[in-house]
Design a protein around this motif. Structure first.
Motif, PDB file in Angstrom:
ATOM      1  N   UNK A  47       0.831  -1.213   0.000  1.00 40.45           N
ATOM      2  CA  UNK A  47       0.000   0.000   0.000  1.00 40.45           C
ATOM      3  C   UNK A  47       0.861   1.257   0.000  1.00 40.45           C
ATOM      4  N   UNK A  48       1.928   1.228   0.764  1.00 44.96           N
ATOM      5  CA  UNK A  48       2.807   2.400   0.792  1.00 44.96           C
ATOM      6  C   UNK A  48       3.475   2.596  -0.562  1.00 44.96           C
ATOM      7  N   UNK A  49       3.807   1.507  -1.237  1.00 45.17           N
ATOM      8  CA  UNK A  49       4.376   1.606  -2.575  1.00 45.17           C
ATOM      9  C   UNK A  49       3.393   2.325  -3.493  1.00 45.17           C
ATOM     10  N   UNK A  50       2.155   1.884  -3.462  1.00 47.44           N
ATOM     11  CA  UNK A  50       1.120   2.496  -4.296  1.00 47.44           C
ATOM     12  C   UNK A  50       0.962   3.983  -3.985  1.00 47.44           C
ATOM     13  N   UNK A  51       0.855   4.263  -2.717  1.00 46.52           N
ATOM     14  CA  UNK A  51       0.629   5.661  -2.326  1.00 46.52           C
ATOM     15  C   UNK A  51       1.822   6.543  -2.667  1.00 46.52           C
ATOM     16  N   UNK A  52       3.014   6.017  -2.503  1.00 46.17           N
ATOM     17  CA  UNK A  52       4.189   6.822  -2.799  1.00 46.17           C
ATOM     18  C   UNK A  52       4.327   7.042  -4.300  1.00 46.17           C
ATOM     19  N   UNK A  53       3.967   6.031  -5.069  1.00 50.58           N
ATOM     20  CA  UNK A  53       3.959   6.220  -6.517  1.00 50.58           C
ATOM     21  C   UNK A  53       2.956   7.312  -6.876  1.00 50.58           C
ATOM     22  N   UNK A  54       1.801   7.263  -6.239  1.00 53.38           N
ATOM     23  CA  UNK A  54       0.780   8.282  -6.509  1.00 53.38           C
ATOM     24  C   UNK A  54       1.316   9.671  -6.188  1.00 53.38           C
TER      25      UNK A  54
END
Lengths: 231, 231
Positions: free
Chosen positions: A193-200
């Motif tokens: 989830x953090x990967x996704x959010x950081x990409x965002x």
DNA sequence: CGATGCTTTGAATCTCGTCAAGATGTGTGG
DNA sequence: CCACACATCTTGACGAGATTCAAAGCATCG
């Protein structure tokens, strides 16, 4: 031991591999003679953690990863392997990591003993082996820095740049991600989830774009590199 | 180049160092002849980041650390060095880290070229050098695992066990810490406050004790090891 | 065109970092 | 031997960033 994979055409031992750098054609032939070509599908294990490290591999094509799984199921990816990378040169009896292909891959397999024997005759090869080892260590130290000091979105920039540099054919306009978000998280010490959010977050800041989940663009190389810097 | 440090008495090249392991007395003499003894105080730099890696050191006594400092002043400690440890065997032109003594220390200095030349004559020495390199990498991979997957108090357990294993004279009842809380934090990717708090947590749980800030006891080795496990 | 698996987003929680103060140790000089 | 000063370490309150749990959105593939 009964079935050996196919021998390797010397042409495959491209000189863009550190291991085969600056070797004469005749020496490449010698090496090709003791090498075996392994062609494997995606998600196949080349090494299993705790197994004997009697073989070594040079990646010709495809992507693989070096992972360590703990007793409780926790997994840390210790590194990704791209064409030209080399893995397996440990010096202890048992390996402390597994190696698994992410994509279908071609690899050059050596028996460790045979490769080291050959290195005794070819000073250039011996030098290349040392160079490979130094590269592996240098990358490990970079990763330690990133895991110890960088925040989530900076770690992702680090990965983006590493992919750009090491993936054949990668350009800022197009990087094809061979790994899942879970793999990225396990490499960078983050959750999916953090990967996704950081990409965002990076997308919103205009540094990168993801035309599809498995496709990456680096829109602002300078800023991305600044965030990624591991020294 | 003008002033060379004192030559090393062969007796100092104790066989408890991996580098000198299983070497015959005569070979140790040869090595002692090309080695130089350096005795330095605390907080002295042996290598500076970005300098040429033409020397290598074997730690005889004392403690040192390998650190990387970024442009913005961030510091990550890449590892600690204890007696028997070896540092400097890079294969690139410039070093990507500094090495600094924590305590007064005795070190065995070699010119890299000379040591490698000697290794060509002594297969055992060459093997030892490889072994040292493998140990360095194995520790780096452990550290990656810990930084990627462990929480603060688990990271501290990892350090405790490493100190117990690697510090000469260390026992669970008494470990003398040569580094500050800041050093510990920079090694484990934590702030100094989190280090303090996590130590307090482990103390309250009865796993460890700190009779003085620079003194450590491991009261429950089993539980500490369980929390520390990097695989 | 669903079905499956992967990815993204949301809300609550928790760990760790930051800022600030206080305690403890160490070393020096009287 | 004591007192003081300095540095290091510890503790507290608060906030930011990451994780967890949950649900919804998208690809990809039969």
């Amino acid at each position: 031991m009964s079935k050996r994979p196919a021998p390797v055409p010397a042409a495959l031992l491209g000189s863009d591999c550190v291991l085969f750098h600056a070797l004469a054609a005749a020496d490449l032939e010698r090496l090709a003679a003791i090498a075996r070509l392994r062609e494997i599908g995606a998600q196949q294990y080349l090494f299993l953690q705790h197994s004997a490290g009697d073989r070594v591999y040079n990646v010709i094509s495809g992507t693989a990863m070096v992972e360590r799984t703990a007793g409780d199921g926790q997994r840390q990816i210790l590194g990704f392997l791209f064409p030209g990378d080399f893995v397996g040169l440990t010096h202890s009896d048992h390996l402390e990591y597994s190696v698994k292909s992410l994509t279908p891959a071609q690899l050059c397999e050596f028996q460790r003993r045979e490769l080291l024997q050959e290195a005794e005759r070819l000073p250039v090869l011996k030098n290349n082996i040392k160079q490979v080892g130094a590269n592996v260590l240098a990358r490990a130290l970079d990763q330690i820095y990133v895991l110890g000091k960088k925040r989530a979105h900076e770690r992702l920039c680090f990965l983006c740049l590493q992919l750009l540099e090491r993936m054949p054919g990668a350009t800022p306009q197009r990087i094809d991600l061979p790994m899942t978000r879970q793999d990225i998280g396990d490499y960078l010490g983050l959750t999916i989830e953090t990967v996704s959010r950081s990409l965002a977050k990076l997308k919103k800041a205009g540094l990168i774009a993801t035309p599809s989940p498995q496709r990456l663009q680096i829109l602002d190389l300078e800023k991305t590199a600044a965030l990624a810097s591991a020294q």
